[in-house]
Design a protein around this motif. Structure first.
Motif, PDB file in Angstrom:
ATOM      1  N   GLY A  35      22.795  10.987  16.736  1.00 23.93           N
ATOM      2  CA  GLY A  35      22.982  10.144  17.904  1.00 23.93           C
ATOM      3  C   GLY A  35      22.578   8.485  17.748  1.00 23.93           C
ATOM      4  N   HIS A  36      22.232   8.370  16.372  1.00 18.98           N
ATOM      5  CA  HIS A  36      21.866   7.126  15.690  1.00 18.98           C
ATOM      6  C   HIS A  36      22.918   6.069  15.886  1.00 18.98           C
ATOM      7  CE1 HIS A  36      18.646   4.351  14.286  1.00 18.98           C
ATOM      8  NE2 HIS A  36      19.493   3.822  13.378  1.00 18.98           N
ATOM      9  N   ARG A  37      22.665   5.092  16.627  1.00 23.82           N
ATOM     10  CA  ARG A  37      23.779   3.934  16.198  1.00 23.82           C
ATOM     11  C   ARG A  37      23.206   2.648  15.846  1.00 23.82           C
ATOM     12  NH1 ARG A  37      26.232   7.576  16.205  1.00 23.82           N
ATOM     13  NH2 ARG A  37      28.020   8.455  18.053  1.00 23.82           N
ATOM     14  N   TRP A  38      23.843   2.139  14.895  1.00 25.47           N
ATOM     15  CA  TRP A  38      23.510   0.881  14.205  1.00 25.47           C
ATOM     16  C   TRP A  38      23.965  -0.412  15.323  1.00 25.47           C
ATOM     17  CZ3 TRP A  38      19.486   0.935  10.975  1.00 25.47           C
ATOM     18  CH2 TRP A  38      19.365   1.744  10.204  1.00 25.47           C
ATOM     19  N   THR A  39      23.094  -1.165  15.524  1.00 19.79           N
ATOM     20  CA  THR A  39      23.293  -2.572  16.332  1.00 19.79           C
ATOM     21  C   THR A  39      22.944  -3.784  15.126  1.00 19.79           C
ATOM     22  OG1 THR A  39      21.053  -2.637  17.366  1.00 19.79           O
ATOM     23  CG2 THR A  39      22.891  -1.442  18.612  1.00 19.79           C
ATOM     24  N   LYS A  40      23.426  -4.880  15.562  1.00 17.54           N
ATOM     25  CA  LYS A  40      23.005  -6.210  14.852  1.00 17.54           C
ATOM     26  C   LYS A  40      21.496  -6.225  14.695  1.00 17.54           C
ATOM     27  CE  LYS A  40      24.008 -11.071  14.448  1.00 17.54           C
ATOM     28  NZ  LYS A  40      24.751 -12.307  14.951  1.00 17.54           N
ATOM     29  N   SER A  41      20.764  -5.906  15.820  1.00 19.18           N
ATOM     30  CA  SER A  41      19.306  -5.918  15.986  1.00 19.18           C
ATOM     31  C   SER A  41      18.853  -4.945  15.191  1.00 19.18           C
ATOM     32  CB  SER A  41      18.839  -5.998  17.323  1.00 19.18           C
ATOM     33  OG  SER A  41      17.507  -5.773  17.361  1.00 19.18           O
ATOM     34  N   SER A  42      19.003  -3.575  14.917  1.00 17.89           N
ATOM     35  CA  SER A  42      18.478  -2.697  14.478  1.00 17.89           C
ATOM     36  C   SER A  42      18.788  -2.826  12.982  1.00 17.89           C
ATOM     37  CB  SER A  42      18.958  -1.368  14.749  1.00 17.89           C
ATOM     38  OG  SER A  42      20.320  -1.025  14.689  1.00 17.89           O
ATOM     39  N   LEU A  43      20.168  -3.187  12.611  1.00 20.05           N
ATOM     40  CA  LEU A  43      20.351  -3.519  11.281  1.00 20.05           C
ATOM     41  C   LEU A  43      19.280  -4.468  10.584  1.00 20.05           C
ATOM     42  CD1 LEU A  43      24.087  -3.436  10.971  1.00 20.05           C
ATOM     43  CD2 LEU A  43      22.717  -2.009   9.604  1.00 20.05           C
ATOM     44  N   GLN A  44      19.253  -5.579  11.513  1.00 16.04           N
ATOM     45  CA  GLN A  44      18.312  -6.788  11.099  1.00 16.04           C
ATOM     46  C   GLN A  44      16.841  -6.378  10.830  1.00 16.04           C
ATOM     47  OE1 GLN A  44      18.240  -9.996  13.807  1.00 16.04           O
ATOM     48  NE2 GLN A  44      17.433 -11.436  12.114  1.00 16.04           N
ATOM     49  N   GLN A  45      16.327  -5.290  11.622  1.00 17.15           N
ATOM     50  CA  GLN A  45      14.947  -4.541  11.538  1.00 17.15           C
ATOM     51  C   GLN A  45      15.001  -3.852  10.333  1.00 17.15           C
ATOM     52  OE1 GLN A  45      14.196  -2.711  15.297  1.00 17.15           O
ATOM     53  NE2 GLN A  45      12.076  -2.373  14.617  1.00 17.15           N
ATOM     54  N   PHE A  46      15.907  -2.907  10.263  1.00 20.96           N
ATOM     55  CA  PHE A  46      15.954  -2.301   9.163  1.00 20.96           C
ATOM     56  C   PHE A  46      16.118  -3.294   7.581  1.00 20.96           C
ATOM     57  CE2 PHE A  46      18.548  -0.116   5.601  1.00 20.96           C
ATOM     58  CZ  PHE A  46      18.007   1.335   5.570  1.00 20.96           C
ATOM     59  N   ASN A  47      16.823  -4.214   7.437  1.00 19.83           N
ATOM     60  CA  ASN A  47      16.666  -5.032   6.392  1.00 19.83           C
ATOM     61  C   ASN A  47      15.249  -5.669   6.199  1.00 19.83           C
ATOM     62  OD1 ASN A  47      19.195  -4.621   5.793  1.00 19.83           O
ATOM     63  ND2 ASN A  47      19.911  -6.406   6.970  1.00 19.83           N
ATOM     64  N   GLN A  48      14.579  -5.891   7.292  1.00 20.90           N
ATOM     65  CA  GLN A  48      13.202  -6.663   7.032  1.00 20.90           C
ATOM     66  C   GLN A  48      12.335  -5.640   6.786  1.00 20.90           C
ATOM     67  OE1 GLN A  48      12.839  -8.367  11.030  1.00 20.90           O
ATOM     68  NE2 GLN A  48      13.800 -10.311  10.530  1.00 20.90           N
ATOM     69  N   GLY A  49      12.331  -4.175   7.305  1.00 18.76           N
ATOM     70  CA  GLY A  49      11.638  -3.173   7.013  1.00 18.76           C
ATOM     71  C   GLY A  49      11.578  -2.878   5.443  1.00 18.76           C
ATOM     72  N   TYR A  50      12.559  -2.891   5.086  1.00 18.76           N
ATOM     73  CA  TYR A  50      13.023  -2.372   3.818  1.00 18.76           C
ATOM     74  C   TYR A  50      12.275  -3.352   2.632  1.00 18.76           C
ATOM     75  CZ  TYR A  50      15.376   1.472   1.540  1.00 18.76           C
ATOM     76  OH  TYR A  50      15.541   2.552   0.943  1.00 18.76           O
ATOM     77  N   GLN A  51      11.905  -4.523   3.156  1.00 20.39           N
ATOM     78  CA  GLN A  51      11.193  -5.547   2.015  1.00 20.39           C
ATOM     79  C   GLN A  51      10.115  -4.813   1.249  1.00 20.39           C
ATOM     80  OE1 GLN A  51      13.084  -8.255   1.243  1.00 20.39           O
ATOM     81  NE2 GLN A  51      14.458  -7.442   2.873  1.00 20.39           N
ATOM     82  N   GLN A  52       9.523  -3.683   2.333  1.00 19.67           N
ATOM     83  CA  GLN A  52       8.430  -3.145   1.551  1.00 19.67           C
ATOM     84  C   GLN A  52       8.535  -2.116   0.261  1.00 19.67           C
ATOM     85  OE1 GLN A  52       6.734  -0.018   4.626  1.00 19.67           O
ATOM     86  NE2 GLN A  52       8.494  -0.909   5.626  1.00 19.67           N
ATOM     87  N   PHE A  53       9.885  -1.821   0.194  1.00 19.37           N
ATOM     88  CA  PHE A  53      10.276  -0.977  -0.764  1.00 19.37           C
ATOM     89  C   PHE A  53      11.122  -1.598  -1.895  1.00 19.37           C
ATOM     90  CE2 PHE A  53      10.572   1.754   3.167  1.00 19.37           C
ATOM     91  CZ  PHE A  53       9.468   2.343   3.058  1.00 19.37           C
ATOM     92  N   LEU A  54      10.741  -3.037  -2.155  1.00 14.62           N
ATOM     93  CA  LEU A  54      11.227  -3.710  -3.326  1.00 14.62           C
ATOM     94  C   LEU A  54      10.249  -3.022  -4.387  1.00 14.62           C
ATOM     95  CD1 LEU A  54      11.825  -7.162  -1.954  1.00 14.62           C
ATOM     96  CD2 LEU A  54      13.555  -5.743  -3.397  1.00 14.62           C
ATOM     97  N   PHE A  55      10.953  -3.219  -5.537  1.00 11.29           N
ATOM     98  CA  PHE A  55      10.380  -2.745  -6.843  1.00 11.29           C
ATOM     99  C   PHE A  55      11.186  -3.565  -8.104  1.00 11.29           C
ATOM    100  CE2 PHE A  55      13.653   0.382  -7.055  1.00 11.29           C
ATOM    101  CZ  PHE A  55      13.750   0.850  -8.361  1.00 11.29           C
ATOM    102  N   LYS A  56      10.538  -3.309  -9.161  1.00  9.87           N
ATOM    103  CA  LYS A  56      11.240  -3.940 -10.533  1.00  9.87           C
ATOM    104  C   LYS A  56      11.635  -3.082 -11.268  1.00  9.87           C
ATOM    105  CE  LYS A  56       9.419  -8.773 -10.691  1.00  9.87           C
ATOM    106  NZ  LYS A  56       8.747  -9.873 -11.668  1.00  9.87           N
ATOM    107  N   ASP A  57      13.016  -2.837 -11.559  1.00 13.52           N
ATOM    108  CA  ASP A  57      13.588  -1.846 -12.371  1.00 13.52           C
ATOM    109  C   ASP A  57      13.235  -2.203 -13.813  1.00 13.52           C
ATOM    110  OD1 ASP A  57      15.518  -3.614 -13.053  1.00 13.52           O
ATOM    111  OD2 ASP A  57      17.133  -2.721 -12.177  1.00 13.52           O
ATOM    112  N   VAL A  58      13.672  -1.143 -14.846  1.00 16.73           N
ATOM    113  CA  VAL A  58      13.365  -1.203 -16.097  1.00 16.73           C
ATOM    114  C   VAL A  58      14.145  -2.537 -16.562  1.00 16.73           C
ATOM    115  CG1 VAL A  58      13.354   1.094 -16.745  1.00 16.73           C
ATOM    116  CG2 VAL A  58      15.692   0.000 -16.794  1.00 16.73           C
ATOM    117  N   GLY A  59      15.062  -3.167 -16.152  1.00 17.12           N
ATOM    118  CA  GLY A  59      15.487  -4.546 -16.584  1.00 17.12           C
ATOM    119  C   GLY A  59      14.646  -5.751 -15.943  1.00 17.12           C
ATOM    120  N   ASN A  60      13.604  -5.478 -15.441  1.00 12.39           N
ATOM    121  CA  ASN A  60      12.841  -6.453 -14.734  1.00 12.39           C
ATOM    122  C   ASN A  60      13.737  -6.874 -13.347  1.00 12.39           C
ATOM    123  OD1 ASN A  60      10.079  -7.097 -14.628  1.00 12.39           O
ATOM    124  ND2 ASN A  60      10.960  -9.279 -15.373  1.00 12.39           N
ATOM    125  N   GLN A  61      14.583  -6.310 -12.761  1.00  9.86           N
ATOM    126  CA  GLN A  61      15.354  -6.990 -11.601  1.00  9.86           C
ATOM    127  C   GLN A  61      14.825  -6.200 -10.564  1.00  9.86           C
ATOM    128  OE1 GLN A  61      18.274  -9.039 -11.959  1.00  9.86           O
ATOM    129  NE2 GLN A  61      17.314  -9.155 -14.098  1.00  9.86           N
TER     130      GLN A  61
END
Length: 261
Positions: free
Chosen positions: A217-243
């Protein structure tokens, strides 16, 4: 957001995997890697190369099926999945029978040398019942070989959306197998970390592999997508190519078990 342990809507699961069936093969590279790992373990631990009767749970587009037939001689193959569209991925053969339907509701074929499954049993609500049915359907010293997913699977999605399956710990699977009379020859787990350029790429990846069937029943809205994108910043990492990449965690569990005499 509080975690939501889903009551799985099996018809919705079937619809979403059917919809993703054409894109699954291209995007489900983790699941393919898991199939190769599982077959490698089966070759290592199973004592015979010729199998009279084999039952595969959750065959999907046939990644495990193809590897099974390449590595073992199988005289009679029974394939299960929840949606009938899977049949398009297989050639009609005399020694192939389909058991279409919810694995928790259908009767297993009997007198089996092997029951196998890859990346499917996490959708089962009553795993004890499946293990019990598997033990009953197997011949003495028949093999039960599978992969499933553990507690950390897609943990980033669960944290940000509250959506997720009720995954079991390795110890829980171990105990359930012993309770149903299986001898455990091998049981292990690993973590596979994928890196994506943007959070939206992760959502596309999950949709293409049918995993959005977890979103009850989960429906994405513009607001929830924005919140998701912001929240995902905590899961940034550098890969083997330093990207800089956005991580997504898969937590496969592998099991080789055998029914007692």
């Amino acid at each position: 957001m509080d975690d939501l342990i889903l009551k799985i809507n099996k018809s919705q699961v079937a619809q979403r995997f059917a919809k993703a069936s054409q894109s699954y093969d291209q995007h489900a590279f983790v699941q393919k890697d898991i199939c190769y790992a599982l077959i490698g373990l089966m070759r290592r631990f199973m004592q015979y190369q010729s199998l009279e009767r084999v039952f595969e749970i959750g065959c999907g587009s046939g990644n495990l099926t193809q590897l099974l037939l390449q590595n073992f001689k199988v005289n009679q193959l029974f394939l299960n999945d929840i949606y009938p569209e899977v049949q398009q991925h297989f050639q009609i053969q005399q020694n192939l029978d389909f058991y279409i339907g919810d694995i928790e509701q259908i009767t297993f074929p009997e007198g089996l040398d092997l029951i196998c499954s890859s990346s499917a049993l996490q959708w089962v609500e009553n795993l004890d019942q499946i293990f019990q049915k598997a033990n009953t359907a197997l011949n003495s010293e028949g093999y039960f070989c599978f992969s499933t997913f553990g507690l950390d699977n897609l943990k980033e999605i669960r944290l940000l959306t509250g959506q997720g399956l009720d995954y079991l710990a390795l110890s829980g699977i171990h105990d359930k197998l012993l309770q149903q009379g299986f001898e455990i020859l091998y049981l292990s787990e690993e973590h596979k970390i994928l890196g994506f350029d943007q959070p939206k790429d992760i959502l596309k990846h999950l949709k293409a592999t049918g995993v959005t069937a977890t979103a009850s029943g989960h429906r994405w809205t513009k607001s929830s997508l924005q919140q998701f994108n912001q929240g995902y910043q905590q899961f940034l990492f550098k890969d083997v190519g330093n990207q800089l990449k956005y991580q997504l965690t898969y937590h496969p569990i592998y099991c080789i078990a055998r029914r007692g005499v």
